[in-house]
Design a protein around this motif. Structure first.
Motif, mmCIF file in Angstrom:
data_model
loop_
_atom_site.group_PDB
_atom_site.id
_atom_site.type_symbol
_atom_site.label_atom_id
_atom_site.label_comp_id
_atom_site.label_asym_id
_atom_site.label_seq_id
_atom_site.Cartn_x
_atom_site.Cartn_y
_atom_site.Cartn_z
ATOM 1 N N GLY A 35 17.719 5.055 4.621
ATOM 2 C CA GLY A 35 16.781 4.091 4.068
ATOM 3 C C GLY A 35 17.426 3.255 2.980
ATOM 4 O O GLY A 35 18.273 3.735 2.232
ATOM 5 N N ARG A 36 17.039 1.984 2.852
ATOM 6 C CA ARG A 36 17.625 1.120 1.839
ATOM 7 C C ARG A 36 16.671 0.869 0.685
ATOM 8 O O ARG A 36 16.987 0.165 -0.250
ATOM 9 N N SER A 37 15.466 1.454 0.732
ATOM 10 C CA SER A 37 14.498 1.160 -0.306
ATOM 11 C C SER A 37 13.785 2.434 -0.725
ATOM 12 O O SER A 37 14.319 3.236 -1.483
ATOM 13 N N ASN A 38 12.558 2.635 -0.233
ATOM 14 C CA ASN A 38 11.817 3.828 -0.628
ATOM 15 C C ASN A 38 12.523 5.098 -0.170
ATOM 16 O O ASN A 38 13.193 5.119 0.855
ATOM 17 N N LEU A 39 12.333 6.174 -0.942
ATOM 18 C CA LEU A 39 12.950 7.456 -0.615
ATOM 19 C C LEU A 39 12.047 8.243 0.317
ATOM 20 O O LEU A 39 10.823 8.270 0.148
ATOM 21 N N THR A 40 12.665 8.896 1.290
ATOM 22 C CA THR A 40 11.929 9.667 2.292
ATOM 23 C C THR A 40 12.481 11.082 2.334
ATOM 24 O O THR A 40 13.696 11.282 2.371
ATOM 25 N N TYR A 41 11.566 12.052 2.337
ATOM 26 C CA TYR A 41 11.953 13.457 2.387
ATOM 27 C C TYR A 41 11.209 14.151 3.518
ATOM 28 O O TYR A 41 10.019 13.875 3.746
ATOM 29 N N VAL A 42 11.880 15.047 4.220
ATOM 30 C CA VAL A 42 11.208 15.958 5.135
ATOM 31 C C VAL A 42 11.000 17.267 4.379
ATOM 32 O O VAL A 42 11.961 17.889 3.914
ATOM 33 N N THR A 63 4.635 -3.998 -9.036
ATOM 34 C CA THR A 63 4.057 -4.454 -7.769
ATOM 35 C C THR A 63 4.948 -4.133 -6.574
ATOM 36 O O THR A 63 4.569 -4.392 -5.437
ATOM 37 N N ALA A 64 6.140 -3.585 -6.834
ATOM 38 C CA ALA A 64 7.066 -3.277 -5.738
ATOM 39 C C ALA A 64 6.879 -1.839 -5.278
ATOM 40 O O ALA A 64 6.332 -1.005 -5.988
ATOM 41 N N HIS A 65 7.339 -1.568 -4.056
ATOM 42 C CA HIS A 65 7.341 -0.197 -3.533
ATOM 43 C C HIS A 65 5.944 0.416 -3.630
ATOM 44 O O HIS A 65 5.753 1.498 -4.189
ATOM 45 N N ASP A 66 4.985 -0.295 -3.099
ATOM 46 C CA ASP A 66 3.573 0.065 -3.235
ATOM 47 C C ASP A 66 3.219 1.182 -2.262
ATOM 48 O O ASP A 66 3.042 0.947 -1.072
ATOM 49 N N MET A 67 3.099 2.400 -2.771
ATOM 50 C CA MET A 67 2.763 3.546 -1.932
ATOM 51 C C MET A 67 1.362 3.426 -1.346
ATOM 52 O O MET A 67 1.103 3.829 -0.215
ATOM 53 N N THR A 68 0.453 2.871 -2.129
ATOM 54 C CA THR A 68 -0.918 2.704 -1.653
ATOM 55 C C THR A 68 -0.952 1.810 -0.417
ATOM 56 O O THR A 68 -1.695 2.062 0.537
ATOM 57 N N ARG A 69 -0.121 0.784 -0.411
ATOM 58 C CA ARG A 69 -0.083 -0.169 0.707
ATOM 59 C C ARG A 69 0.379 0.522 1.997
ATOM 60 O O ARG A 69 -0.236 0.377 3.051
ATOM 61 N N GLU A 70 1.471 1.270 1.902
ATOM 62 C CA GLU A 70 1.971 1.970 3.091
ATOM 63 C C GLU A 70 0.945 2.975 3.605
ATOM 64 O O GLU A 70 0.699 3.071 4.811
ATOM 65 N N PHE A 71 0.370 3.747 2.672
ATOM 66 C CA PHE A 71 -0.609 4.766 3.050
ATOM 67 C C PHE A 71 -1.827 4.116 3.702
ATOM 68 O O PHE A 71 -2.356 4.619 4.706
ATOM 69 N N TRP A 225 6.614 0.919 6.670
ATOM 70 C CA TRP A 225 5.617 -0.152 6.594
ATOM 71 C C TRP A 225 5.598 -0.868 5.254
ATOM 72 O O TRP A 225 4.642 -1.567 4.937
ATOM 73 N N GLU A 226 6.651 -0.733 4.455
ATOM 74 C CA GLU A 226 6.596 -1.266 3.100
ATOM 75 C C GLU A 226 6.525 -2.793 3.042
ATOM 76 O O GLU A 226 6.121 -3.360 2.027
#
Length: 338
Positions: A35-42, A63-71, A225-226
């Motif tokens: 990933g080049r932006s948000n961090l993802t963990y399994v 306003t960046a990396h909006d978790m609410t938006r992706e969710f 979906w960011e």
């Protein structure tokens, strides 16, 4: 052991409080690379696995990396024809793990990134996967945003004009050298902005390595979906086309899957999308030209940070050389516009 940016004890306590019974044992986690932006963990407890997404480490704009938006978007798409992970929990309290985050289900599947990976499957399966990629994009663009609670997810009116202004502003902020043809490309785009068709939910970075493919060569989940919003769906199609020109324009950081034997040509991809969606693609050259302009601006920004010593890791020294090729390709495509 905690991976960078994720305190597993605090995560477990939060899940136990808000989703009691979800976790059965001690949590472990692995960072998903690539990933080049948000961090993802399994994350797993020995019985089940989930995926946690959070913003990058360090300071980010509010306003960046909006978790609410992706969710929100994966929640809205859950009962549509678009395959997405199940949205399990959103945490907007940054004190829990140091940032807002959300948890979604773990989906089995393969993110094909290279032509060699597809070549091992054979031409028939490669074609089936590419066709499924296009068909899923059509399904996304067919979703009624209001019907899934996403009617206010963006501002489709004036979308293309705003996008062009945004990326011109980004270009001006990272200008450090003369780029022959970049202003000509922008001016050509600005002088011929198309009238958008019916707006839709758009992904913003739709490509093969942002989806998972199951054992039956179907798309099992669309991820990352960011960049999603409401806007002109042809921007998604055009970016898919631009990425397929990877080798011609030196997009070395992008998957080269489209060069695998059996992968459909650009004309075949566009024709399949048009026939299945019923959308007018007669002005697609403008959108592809814009996609190259956007990619040129992104790469120039990376090149600028590299010259300032603000990149981390190797491989950035050649990024700047690819920018003139993107500009040239964008201008050539717009010259072909009828």
């Amino acid at each position: 052991m905690n991976p960078p940016g994720l305190d597993l004890d605090r995560l477990r306590a939060h899940l136990d409080a808000h989703r009691p019974g979800l976790v059965a044992g001690q949590l472990s986690a692995d960072v998903v690379e690539g990933g080049r932006s948000n961090l993802t963990y399994v994350v797993g407890d020995g019985r089940s696995r989930w995926v946690v997404r959070r913003p990058p480490l360090g300071h980010v704009l509010p306003t960046a990396h909006d978790m609410t938006r992706e969710f929100r978007v994966i929640s809205g798409l859950r009962d549509t024809a678009v395959p997405v992970p199940e949205a399990i929990l959103l945490c907007e309290d940054a004190d829990v793990i140091g940032a807002r985050f959300y948890v979604m289900s773990f989906v089995e599947g393969t993110p094909y990134r290279t032509a060699d990976e597809l070549a091992e499957l054979g031409e028939g399966r490669t074609r089936a996967i590419a066709d499924a990629l296009v068909d899923t994009l059509v399904d996304l663009h067919a979703v009624d945003p209001a019907a899934v609670g996403l009617g206010d997810f963006g501002r489709p009116d004036g979308f293309l004009e705003r996008q062009l202004r945004r990326w011109k502003k980004q270009l001006d902020a990272s200008r450090s050298r003369d780029l022959d043809g970049i202003d000509e490309l922008h001016d050509r785009l600005a002088a011929a902005v198309p009238v958008s068709g019916k707006p839709s939910i758009i992904h913003g970075d739709y490509r093969l390595d942002n989806v998972l493919v199951d054992g039956g060569d179907e798309i099992s989940a669309v991820l990352d979906w960011e960049m999603s919003t409401l806007g002109d769906p042809l921007t998604d199609l055009a970016l898919l086309v631009a990425y397929a020109e990877r080798d011609k324009v030196s997009l070395q950081f992008v998957s080269n899957a489209s060069s695998a034997p059996g992968y459909p040509t650009t004309d075949e991809v566009v024709r399949r999308y048009a026939e299945r969606s019923g959308r007018d693609v007669s002005q697609l050259n403008w959108y592809v030209g814009f996609a190259f302009f956007k990619l040129a601006v992104i790469l120039e920004g990376i090149h600028y940070r590299y010259t300032q010593g603000k990149t981390v890791g190797a491989g950035f020294e050649g990024v700047g050389a690819g920018v003139p090729l993107l500009i040239s390709h964008g201008n050539e495509i717009l010259k072909e516009e009828k």
